[in-house]
Design a protein around this motif. Structure first.
Motif, PDB file in Angstrom:
ATOM      1  N   GLU A 193       0.731  -1.085  -0.051  1.00 32.05           N
ATOM      2  CA  GLU A 193       0.006  -0.003  -0.057  1.00 32.05           C
ATOM      3  C   GLU A 193       1.005   1.290   0.011  1.00 32.05           C
ATOM      4  O   GLU A 193       1.324   1.668   1.029  1.00 32.05           O
ATOM      5  N   PRO A 194       1.073   1.706  -1.200  1.00 31.49           N
ATOM      6  CA  PRO A 194       2.287   2.682  -1.135  1.00 31.49           C
ATOM      7  C   PRO A 194       2.222   4.188  -0.873  1.00 31.49           C
ATOM      8  O   PRO A 194       3.195   5.096  -1.015  1.00 31.49           O
ATOM      9  N   PHE A 195       0.876   4.637  -0.601  1.00 35.23           N
ATOM     10  CA  PHE A 195       0.705   6.028   0.139  1.00 35.23           C
ATOM     11  C   PHE A 195       0.083   5.944   1.478  1.00 35.23           C
ATOM     12  O   PHE A 195      -0.520   5.203   1.801  1.00 35.23           O
ATOM     13  N   TYR A 196       0.345   7.067   2.361  1.00 34.35           N
ATOM     14  CA  TYR A 196      -0.265   7.480   3.363  1.00 34.35           C
ATOM     15  C   TYR A 196      -1.550   8.044   3.488  1.00 34.35           C
ATOM     16  O   TYR A 196      -1.456   9.371   2.066  1.00 34.35           O
ATOM     17  N   LEU A 197      -2.479   8.171   3.840  1.00 34.34           N
ATOM     18  CA  LEU A 197      -3.484   8.965   3.965  1.00 34.34           C
ATOM     19  C   LEU A 197      -3.620   9.781   5.053  1.00 34.34           C
ATOM     20  O   LEU A 197      -3.687   9.272   6.082  1.00 34.34           O
ATOM     21  N   ILE A 198      -3.381  11.342   4.814  1.00 37.83           N
ATOM     22  CA  ILE A 198      -3.449  12.039   5.888  1.00 37.83           C
ATOM     23  C   ILE A 198      -4.693  12.859   5.665  1.00 37.83           C
ATOM     24  O   ILE A 198      -4.717  13.781   4.813  1.00 37.83           O
ATOM     25  N   ASP A 199      -5.773  12.729   6.434  1.00 42.51           N
ATOM     26  CA  ASP A 199      -7.067  13.567   6.399  1.00 42.51           C
ATOM     27  C   ASP A 199      -7.188  14.471   7.360  1.00 42.51           C
ATOM     28  O   ASP A 199      -7.184  14.092   8.658  1.00 42.51           O
ATOM     29  N   PRO A 200      -6.926  15.752   7.281  1.00 41.03           N
ATOM     30  CA  PRO A 200      -7.169  16.777   8.123  1.00 41.03           C
ATOM     31  C   PRO A 200      -8.625  16.554   8.900  1.00 41.03           C
ATOM     32  O   PRO A 200      -8.444  17.152  10.109  1.00 41.03           O
ATOM     33  N   ALA A 201      -9.597  16.111   8.217  1.00 38.20           N
ATOM     34  CA  ALA A 201     -10.665  16.278   9.062  1.00 38.20           C
ATOM     35  C   ALA A 201     -10.685  15.073  10.201  1.00 38.20           C
ATOM     36  O   ALA A 201     -11.606  15.166  11.091  1.00 38.20           O
ATOM     37  N   ARG A 202      -9.793  14.157  10.089  1.00 38.51           N
ATOM     38  CA  ARG A 202      -9.487  13.225  11.231  1.00 38.51           C
ATOM     39  C   ARG A 202      -8.619  13.345  12.078  1.00 38.51           C
ATOM     40  O   ARG A 202      -8.389  12.768  13.143  1.00 38.51           O
ATOM     41  N   SER A 203      -7.306  14.094  11.653  1.00 42.34           N
ATOM     42  CA  SER A 203      -6.380  13.922  12.495  1.00 42.34           C
ATOM     43  C   SER A 203      -6.351  15.117  13.584  1.00 42.34           C
ATOM     44  O   SER A 203      -6.822  16.101  13.585  1.00 42.34           O
ATOM     45  N   THR A 204      -5.675  14.700  14.581  1.00 49.45           N
ATOM     46  CA  THR A 204      -5.505  15.413  15.909  1.00 49.45           C
ATOM     47  C   THR A 204      -4.201  16.195  16.147  1.00 49.45           C
ATOM     48  O   THR A 204      -4.097  16.864  17.042  1.00 49.45           O
ATOM     49  N   LEU A 205      -3.410  16.054  14.993  1.00 49.79           N
ATOM     50  CA  LEU A 205      -2.036  16.289  15.099  1.00 49.79           C
ATOM     51  C   LEU A 205      -2.139  17.885  14.326  1.00 49.79           C
ATOM     52  O   LEU A 205      -2.853  17.936  13.283  1.00 49.79           O
ATOM     53  N   PRO A 206      -0.964  18.691  15.011  1.00 50.50           N
ATOM     54  CA  PRO A 206      -0.870  19.933  14.118  1.00 50.50           C
ATOM     55  C   PRO A 206      -0.425  19.651  12.673  1.00 50.50           C
ATOM     56  O   PRO A 206       0.345  18.768  12.432  1.00 50.50           O
ATOM     57  N   PRO A 207      -0.564  20.658  11.783  1.00 52.46           N
ATOM     58  CA  PRO A 207      -0.428  20.229  10.318  1.00 52.46           C
ATOM     59  C   PRO A 207       0.954  19.794  10.096  1.00 52.46           C
ATOM     60  O   PRO A 207       1.305  18.836   9.294  1.00 52.46           O
ATOM     61  N   ALA A 208       1.890  20.676  10.510  1.00 52.98           N
ATOM     62  CA  ALA A 208       3.400  20.451  10.138  1.00 52.98           C
ATOM     63  C   ALA A 208       3.809  19.139  11.039  1.00 52.98           C
ATOM     64  O   ALA A 208       4.788  18.499  10.350  1.00 52.98           O
ATOM     65  N   GLN A 209       3.228  18.413  11.949  1.00 51.89           N
ATOM     66  CA  GLN A 209       3.614  17.467  12.554  1.00 51.89           C
ATOM     67  C   GLN A 209       3.192  16.143  11.797  1.00 51.89           C
ATOM     68  O   GLN A 209       3.693  15.242  11.423  1.00 51.89           O
ATOM     69  N   ALA A 210       1.638  16.488  11.571  1.00 48.33           N
ATOM     70  CA  ALA A 210       0.940  15.289  10.657  1.00 48.33           C
ATOM     71  C   ALA A 210       1.722  15.167   9.366  1.00 48.33           C
ATOM     72  O   ALA A 210       1.597  14.114   8.818  1.00 48.33           O
ATOM     73  N   ALA A 211       2.076  16.223   8.752  1.00 49.58           N
ATOM     74  CA  ALA A 211       2.658  16.126   7.366  1.00 49.58           C
ATOM     75  C   ALA A 211       4.111  15.719   7.343  1.00 49.58           C
ATOM     76  O   ALA A 211       4.882  15.522   6.280  1.00 49.58           O
ATOM     77  N   SER A 212       4.912  15.100   8.308  1.00 51.05           N
ATOM     78  CA  SER A 212       6.010  14.811   8.488  1.00 51.05           C
ATOM     79  C   SER A 212       6.056  13.227   8.188  1.00 51.05           C
ATOM     80  O   SER A 212       5.338  12.566   8.678  1.00 51.05           O
ATOM     81  N   SER A 213       7.227  12.905   7.198  1.00 49.80           N
ATOM     82  CA  SER A 213       7.123  11.464   6.810  1.00 49.80           C
ATOM     83  C   SER A 213       7.420  10.591   7.967  1.00 49.80           C
ATOM     84  O   SER A 213       6.883   9.295   8.018  1.00 49.80           O
ATOM     85  N   LYS A 214       8.203  10.999   9.189  1.00 49.83           N
ATOM     86  CA  LYS A 214       8.329  10.128  10.339  1.00 49.83           C
ATOM     87  C   LYS A 214       7.307  10.142  11.059  1.00 49.83           C
ATOM     88  O   LYS A 214       6.865   9.170  11.522  1.00 49.83           O
ATOM     89  N   VAL A 215       6.331  11.203  11.207  1.00 53.88           N
ATOM     90  CA  VAL A 215       5.208  10.836  11.976  1.00 53.88           C
ATOM     91  C   VAL A 215       4.109   9.932  11.320  1.00 53.88           C
ATOM     92  O   VAL A 215       3.423   9.159  11.986  1.00 53.88           O
ATOM     93  N   ALA A 216       4.132  10.262   9.983  1.00 49.54           N
ATOM     94  CA  ALA A 216       3.175   9.525   9.039  1.00 49.54           C
ATOM     95  C   ALA A 216       3.458   7.755   9.318  1.00 49.54           C
ATOM     96  O   ALA A 216       2.457   7.075   9.265  1.00 49.54           O
ATOM     97  N   LEU A 217       4.548   7.736   9.496  1.00 49.62           N
ATOM     98  CA  LEU A 217       4.873   6.249   9.530  1.00 49.62           C
ATOM     99  C   LEU A 217       4.082   5.623  10.794  1.00 49.62           C
ATOM    100  O   LEU A 217       3.695   4.540  10.713  1.00 49.62           O
TER     101      LEU A 217
END
Length: 260
Positions: free
Chosen positions: A90-114
Motif C-alpha cells: 500500500e504505497p501511500f499514506y492517507l492524511i485526512d485533516p478532518a480526522r487528524s488531531t495533530l498539528p499540520p506540520a507534525q502530521a505532514a512529517s514522513s516520520k510521524v506519518a509512519l
C-alpha cells in the motif's frame, strides 16, 4: 554520454551550486535538496488558483516539501504522501485533516506519518487534483530531474493508469531559483513534466505537454521491480502495462481508514 550520465552530471552541478551558495547543506548530495526559502515557496504556491481549487493533493515525502504538505492540511485538503521508496504494498499514506488531531506540520512529517497515518492502496484512493513532486533540477519547459531513483515517475505512472491522475491534474514542484535552469535537460520516455514551478521568488507556468500514459515495463530494471512490492506483485500476477486497476471512488475521502 548516456542519458543516465547526462542526468547525473546536471544533478551534481546543481547540488554543488546549492551547497556552495549556502542554500542547502552538504548532505544534499544524492537527495531531493531542502533549501532556504522552502517556506516562502509554499506560501506562493498556496496563493495560486490550482492550489485553491485542489481538494486532494499527492505529495512526495521529502523535507523540502514539508511546508507544502503542512499547508495542504492547514487548508483542509486531503493529502496522500508516498511511502518512502514505495516500500509497502500500500504505497501511500492517507492524511485526512478532518480526522487528524495533530498539528499540520507534525502530521505532514514522513516520520510521524509512519506511526500516525494509515497506508492505502491505489484502489482505495480518490482522484488527485494536484501532484507535488520533489526536484533537483528543472527548466522552464517543465522538464525535471529528481534524485535519480525514479520513484516519482513510477508513482505518477501508477496513478495515471488507475485514472487518478488525468490531464486535469496539475503537477507542481517547489524549488530554489538556483534549481531552475535555462537549458535543455535530458529526459527519458517515462519522465513526466511539471505544469508549474514555484520558487522562493516567483511562480513559473510551463507550456502544455503530453503526459506519459503509464508504466513502461520494458524500461523497468528487474531490480527496481523486485524492490517495490506493488510492482513485484503486478509482475508476479502478470499484469500487463495496459491493465488498469479498478477505481471505485469519485469524490475526496471523508473516511477511508482512520488516523491511528
Amino acid at each position: 554520454m548516456s542519458l543516465d550520465e547526462d542526468k547525473r552530471a546536471v544533478r551534481e552541478r546543481v547540488w554543488s551550486a546549492l551547497i556552495e551558495a549556502g542554500i542547502s547543506t552538504p548532505d544534499a548530495y544524492g537527495y531531493i535538496p531542502d533549501f532556504v526559502g522552502s517556506d516562502r515557496a509554499a506560501e506562493l504556491l498556496a496563493a495560486t488558483p490550482p492550489w485553491r481549487k485542489a481538494r486532494t493533493v499527492k505529495a512526495n515525502p521529502d523535507i523540502a516539501q514539508l511546508p507544502v504538505r503542512a499547508s495542504a492540511l492547514t487548508d483542509g485538503k486531503v493529502l496522500y504522501m508516498a511511502v518512502p521508496k514505495l516500500a509497502t504494498i500500500e504505497p501511500f499514506y492517507l492524511i485526512d485533516p478532518a480526522r487528524s488531531t495533530l498539528p499540520p506540520a507534525q502530521a505532514a512529517s514522513s516520520k510521524v506519518a509512519l506511526e500516525a497515518s494509515p497506508r492505502v492502496g491505489i484502489e482505495e484512493m480518490c482522484p488527485i487534483d494536484l501532484v507535488v513532486c520533489g526536484t533537483v533540477a528543472v527548466n522552464r519547459e517543465g522538464v525535471r530531474l529528481g534524485k535519480g531513483a525514479g520513484y516519482s515517475d513510477i508513482e505518477v505512472a501508477l496513478l495515471v493508469e488507475a485514472g487518478l491522475v488525468s490531464d486535469r491534474t496539475v503537477i507542481v514542484t517547489t524549488v530554489h531559483s538556483l534549481q531552475v535552469l535555462d537549458e535543455p535537460l535530458p529526459r527519458g520516455a517515462h519522465d513526466f513534466r511539471v505544469d508549474l514551478i514555484v520558487t522562493e521568488k516567483d511562480v513559473i507556468a510551463c507550456p502544455p505537454h503530453r503526459r506519459p500514459s503509464g508504466l513502461i515495463w520494458s524500461g523497468m530494471p528487474a531490480e527496481k521491480i523486485a524492490a517495490i512490492p506493488l510492482l513485484k506483485a503486478r509482475a508476479k500476477n502478470s499484469i500487463s502495462p495496459g491493465d488498469t486497476p479498478k477505481r471505485l471512488k469519485e469524490n475526496p475521502v471523508s473516511g477511508v481508514g482512520e488516523i491511528r
